[in-house]
Design a protein around this motif. Structure first.
Motif, PDB file in Angstrom:
ATOM      1  N   PRO A  82      49.487 130.899  62.713  1.00 52.67           N
ATOM      2  CA  PRO A  82      50.590 130.218  63.409  1.00 52.67           C
ATOM      3  C   PRO A  82      51.397 129.321  62.476  1.00 52.67           C
ATOM      4  N   ILE A  83      52.664 129.229  62.760  1.00 56.65           N
ATOM      5  CA  ILE A  83      53.579 128.394  61.975  1.00 56.65           C
ATOM      6  C   ILE A  83      54.315 127.468  62.942  1.00 56.65           C
ATOM      7  N   SER A  84      54.432 126.209  62.587  1.00 59.12           N
ATOM      8  CA  SER A  84      55.172 125.267  63.417  1.00 59.12           C
ATOM      9  C   SER A  84      56.490 124.900  62.743  1.00 59.12           C
ATOM     10  N   PHE A  85      57.427 124.440  63.567  1.00 58.38           N
ATOM     11  CA  PHE A  85      58.702 123.998  63.025  1.00 58.38           C
ATOM     12  C   PHE A  85      58.512 122.818  62.085  1.00 58.38           C
ATOM     13  N   ALA A  86      57.555 121.937  62.402  1.00 58.43           N
ATOM     14  CA  ALA A  86      57.286 120.780  61.539  1.00 58.43           C
ATOM     15  C   ALA A  86      56.823 121.230  60.160  1.00 58.43           C
ATOM     16  N   GLN A  87      56.001 122.277  60.103  1.00 57.40           N
ATOM     17  CA  GLN A  87      55.562 122.811  58.809  1.00 57.40           C
ATOM     18  C   GLN A  87      56.737 123.331  57.995  1.00 57.40           C
ATOM     19  N   LEU A  88      57.612 124.076  58.653  1.00 55.57           N
ATOM     20  CA  LEU A  88      58.775 124.622  57.948  1.00 55.57           C
ATOM     21  C   LEU A  88      59.637 123.495  57.390  1.00 55.57           C
ATOM     22  N   LYS A  89      59.855 122.490  58.197  1.00 57.15           N
ATOM     23  CA  LYS A  89      60.701 121.379  57.778  1.00 57.15           C
ATOM     24  C   LYS A  89      60.075 120.599  56.627  1.00 57.15           C
ATOM     25  N   ALA A  90      58.733 120.559  56.589  1.00 58.12           N
ATOM     26  CA  ALA A  90      58.036 119.781  55.554  1.00 58.12           C
ATOM     27  C   ALA A  90      57.955 120.508  54.215  1.00 58.12           C
ATOM     28  N   CYS A  91      58.296 121.806  54.187  1.00 59.78           N
ATOM     29  CA  CYS A  91      58.211 122.568  52.941  1.00 59.78           C
ATOM     30  C   CYS A  91      59.474 122.309  52.122  1.00 59.78           C
ATOM     31  N   GLN A  92      59.436 121.273  51.291  1.00 56.59           N
ATOM     32  CA  GLN A  92      60.637 120.808  50.604  1.00 56.59           C
ATOM     33  C   GLN A  92      61.192 121.828  49.622  1.00 56.59           C
ATOM     34  N   TYR A  93      60.334 122.497  48.880  1.00 58.41           N
ATOM     35  CA  TYR A  93      60.860 123.428  47.883  1.00 58.41           C
ATOM     36  C   TYR A  93      61.600 124.587  48.558  1.00 58.41           C
ATOM     37  N   MET A  94      61.108 125.026  49.721  1.00 57.91           N
ATOM     38  CA  MET A  94      61.822 126.082  50.444  1.00 57.91           C
ATOM     39  C   MET A  94      63.200 125.578  50.877  1.00 57.91           C
ATOM     40  N   SER A  95      63.294 124.324  51.306  1.00 59.82           N
ATOM     41  CA  SER A  95      64.595 123.749  51.650  1.00 59.82           C
ATOM     42  C   SER A  95      65.509 123.699  50.438  1.00 59.82           C
ATOM     43  N   HIS A  96      64.925 123.390  49.265  1.00 62.56           N
ATOM     44  CA  HIS A  96      65.729 123.333  48.045  1.00 62.56           C
ATOM     45  C   HIS A  96      66.246 124.723  47.676  1.00 62.56           C
ATOM     46  N   VAL A  97      65.404 125.737  47.855  1.00 63.08           N
ATOM     47  CA  VAL A  97      65.838 127.110  47.574  1.00 63.08           C
ATOM     48  C   VAL A  97      67.002 127.492  48.490  1.00 63.08           C
ATOM     49  N   ILE A  98      66.870 127.212  49.787  1.00 66.98           N
ATOM     50  CA  ILE A  98      67.927 127.561  50.741  1.00 66.98           C
ATOM     51  C   ILE A  98      69.208 126.789  50.424  1.00 66.98           C
ATOM     52  N   ASN A  99      69.086 125.500  50.097  1.00 69.37           N
ATOM     53  CA  ASN A  99      70.268 124.719  49.728  1.00 69.37           C
ATOM     54  C   ASN A  99      70.966 125.302  48.509  1.00 69.37           C
ATOM     55  N   GLU A 100      70.167 125.735  47.531  1.00 69.19           N
ATOM     56  CA  GLU A 100      70.768 126.289  46.319  1.00 69.19           C
ATOM     57  C   GLU A 100      71.445 127.624  46.597  1.00 69.19           C
ATOM     58  N   VAL A 101      70.874 128.403  47.514  1.00 71.59           N
ATOM     59  CA  VAL A 101      71.530 129.639  47.941  1.00 71.59           C
ATOM     60  C   VAL A 101      72.875 129.313  48.581  1.00 71.59           C
ATOM     61  N   PHE A 102      72.881 128.347  49.478  1.00 71.40           N
ATOM     62  CA  PHE A 102      74.131 127.924  50.108  1.00 71.40           C
ATOM     63  C   PHE A 102      75.145 127.459  49.067  1.00 71.40           C
ATOM     64  N   ARG A 103      74.680 126.709  48.084  1.00 69.04           N
ATOM     65  CA  ARG A 103      75.605 126.162  47.094  1.00 69.04           C
ATOM     66  C   ARG A 103      76.222 127.264  46.247  1.00 69.04           C
ATOM     67  N   VAL A 104      75.392 128.151  45.733  1.00 69.18           N
ATOM     68  CA  VAL A 104      75.874 129.170  44.800  1.00 69.18           C
ATOM     69  C   VAL A 104      76.675 130.249  45.533  1.00 69.18           C
ATOM     70  N   ALA A 105      76.198 130.659  46.695  1.00 68.54           N
ATOM     71  CA  ALA A 105      76.847 131.778  47.391  1.00 68.54           C
ATOM     72  C   ALA A 105      77.920 131.327  48.377  1.00 68.54           C
ATOM     73  N   ALA A 106      77.771 130.123  48.946  1.00 71.59           N
ATOM     74  CA  ALA A 106      78.735 129.607  49.938  1.00 71.59           C
ATOM     75  C   ALA A 106      78.950 130.620  51.061  1.00 71.59           C
ATOM     76  N   VAL A 107      78.027 130.640  52.014  1.00 67.67           N
ATOM     77  CA  VAL A 107      78.100 131.595  53.117  1.00 67.67           C
ATOM     78  C   VAL A 107      79.428 131.470  53.867  1.00 67.67           C
ATOM     79  N   ILE A 108      79.929 130.247  54.007  1.00 62.17           N
ATOM     80  CA  ILE A 108      81.274 130.027  54.538  1.00 62.17           C
ATOM     81  C   ILE A 108      82.113 129.483  53.381  1.00 62.17           C
ATOM     82  N   PRO A 109      82.806 130.352  52.636  1.00 59.21           N
ATOM     83  CA  PRO A 109      83.451 129.922  51.391  1.00 59.21           C
ATOM     84  C   PRO A 109      84.781 129.220  51.563  1.00 59.21           C
TER      85      PRO A 109
END
Length: 524
Positions: free
Chosen positions: A369-396
């Motif tokens: 099982p996975i909880s939303f709190a666990q997902l939110k607490a995984c900082q490096y995964m958040s950093h990866v997603i932020n960097e994807v947003f920054r480099v690719a700009a999903v809404i450019p």
């Protein structure tokens, strides 16, 4: 007599042209006086390559079709000077401003937002597909749409991980490794868009269209006076329809020049599907649901359409508001997932680091099982997603239009630090991609994909607005898919030929080459 008529017509045309020139000069004089009164400085003007500025417009269209539109903006601004971040562009008989300055973005979206709104030409360009809803309305109508839609998005509702788990299983089931643990070379991007479509239709309407696995589709209930909608072409209808409204938007005030029977057909088919969901709710009540989606928990399932129907019984309003959310939810989530795996496949160090952290925090079992709190607490995964947003700009790219004479805080003067005047009716393009690729804001390694930059005490400001300052409801599902993928697969390899990144910009920005990879199943 015929010669006299021709002469009269010619004189009338000359008189009209002189009238328009006189009006233009008077308006320019008024703007200059108002700019001076407000202590504004001149904004740099992008040089025209021809008398009317049409060459720039054609270049922009060609760059978008060549899947490099956001890069073209950077190149043109850099050509004027690396320190120039706001310019004025003249095309035919209108002028607009283009900015990559965070302070100007803040003004448009926050500190001076009362002075700006979406433009009427954007509204008219998008209306054939989306109608009048939260993404196409202005003023009081927009406030009404926002009041109707926004209360439905509590944290618990947008982080329904039971929903994410069901559709992630269908997604991963499409990936079949060989006996040696490796998959064949495969294209992941369509699978991510199917995943997004399946989750958002279930969230909105209580029925998943099961684009990923059509065999799971249930028989749709009969709706009086309506034929059963076509589910097979829904994704294609969205993609083709978006392509048309993107090009119509690029033509701005001449959007009406672009008409197409195909566009009309795509809009009609999408409306038929959404209207079916709406009429099902209005005729049968909220008790009707897809039998495939029961989780056996006895909990009342959240369906956004049911909540909207408690506020309004207007079928057109229910169509427009829910369709706007379907449109945004499918495309941003699908594009974001695609870009995540696009960059992870090209950066094995980041993949290995993220997988190690996921195994530590979530375990190796893809059924744990996975909880939303666990997902939110995984900082490096958040950093990866932020960097994807920054480099690719999903809404450019985003846009606003001045609803009254106003200013932007920066862009004028020798160093661009002085305010500039924005007259009523002027369009302002906020180039998110260009802003997120400024070396002076992000460092000399701005073009590198490096999630660790988010660990260095960076305070996120208006230089990073992945959704134009709006909500980020798709992040929980993206994180969930990442965890389940990396629990199961210990290697991800890029199988695409070397070449520049292709930015397929059709409102959202997705990889133009897709996500061509192969994966290796852990333990084999």
């Amino acid at each position: 007599m015929r010669l006299l008529s021709f002469t009269s017509l010619l004189l009338a045309l000359v008189a009209f042209i002189l009238y328009k020139i006189t009006l233009s000069k008077l308006e320019k004089r008024r703007q200059n006086a108002e700019a001076k009164r407000r202590n504004c400085a001149a904004c740099p003007v992008l040089p025209k390559k021809d008398l009317l500025g049409i060459s720039r417009f054609r270049e922009s269209l060609r760059a978008t079709r060549a899947e490099r539109g956001p890069k073209y903006v950077i190149e043109q601004m850099d050509a004027m000077g690396k320190s120039i971040h706001t310019v004025q562009v003249r095309v035919l008989d209108y002028e607009l401003n283009v900015t990559r300055d965070p302070e100007n973005a803040r003004a448009c979206f926050s500190s001076q937002s009362a002075d700006f709104d979406i433009g009427v030409h954007r509204t008219q360009s998008w209306k054939p597909l989306l109608g009048v809803g939260i993404f196409t309305s202005q003023g009081e109508q927009w406030r009404h749409s926002r009041a109707l839609v926004r209360p439905q998005f509590s944290k618990e509702q947008v982080s329904d991980l039971d929903l994410a788990e069901r559709h992630t299983r269908d997604l991963i089931a499409k990936i079949q490794p060989r006996n040696d643990g490796w998959t064949e070379t495969m294209q992941l991007q369509p699978l991510f868009y199917n995943f997004a479509l399946d989750t958002v239709t279930e969230f909105l309407y209580g029925y998943s269209v099961h684009a990923q696995n059509p065999a799971r589709r249930s028989k749709l209930p009969t709706v009086t006076g309506m034929n059963e909608p076509n589910l097979e072409e829904l994704g294609a209808n969205f993609d083709k329809g978006k392509r048309w409204i993107e090009e119509r938007g690029a033509f701005y005030k001449w959007y009406w020049l672009l008409t197409s029977k195909d566009f009309e057909h795509r809009c009609k088919e999408i409306h038929k599907l959404v209207d079916w969901f709406v009429q099902t709710r209005l005729q049968r009540g909220e008790g009707v649901k897809d039998p495939e989606l029961g989780d056996g928990s006895g909990r009342k399932k959240f369906v956004l359409l049911n909540e909207l129907a408690k506020e309004t019984q207007n079928p057109l309003e229910l169509r427009n508001e829910s369709l706007s959310l379907l449109f945004a939810g499918r495309d941003t989530a699908g594009a974001l997932l695609g870009w995540c795996f696009y960059f992870l496949a090209r950066h094995p160090r980041v993949y290995d680091k993220l997988r190690s952290i996921i195994l530590q925090q979530f375990g190796s079992s893809a059924t744990s099982p996975i909880s939303f709190a666990q997902l939110k607490a995984c900082q490096y995964m958040s950093h990866v997603i932020n960097e994807v947003f920054r480099v690719a700009a999903v809404i450019p790219l985003n846009e606003r239009v001045a609803v009254r004479d106003t200013t932007l805080p920066r862009g004028g003067g020798p160093d661009g630090s002085l305010p500039i005047f924005i007259p009523k009716g002027r369009q302002v393009l906020i180039t998110t991609y260009a802003m997120q690729h400024r070396a002076d804001l992000w460092g000399d390694d701005v073009e590198d994909f490096r999630p660790e930059r988010w660990e260095e005490g960076r305070k996120v400001g208006w230089e990073f607005i992945p959704f134009g300052g709006g909500p980020r409801a798709c992040l929980g599902q993206t994180s969930y898919v990442l965890v389940r993928f990396l629990q199961r697969f210990d290697k991800l390899e890029n199988m695409e030929e070397p070449g520049p990144v292709r930015l397929h910009h059709a409102i959202e920005n997705r990889s133009g080459s897709g996500v061509v990879v192969r994966l290796h199943e852990a333990g084999k």
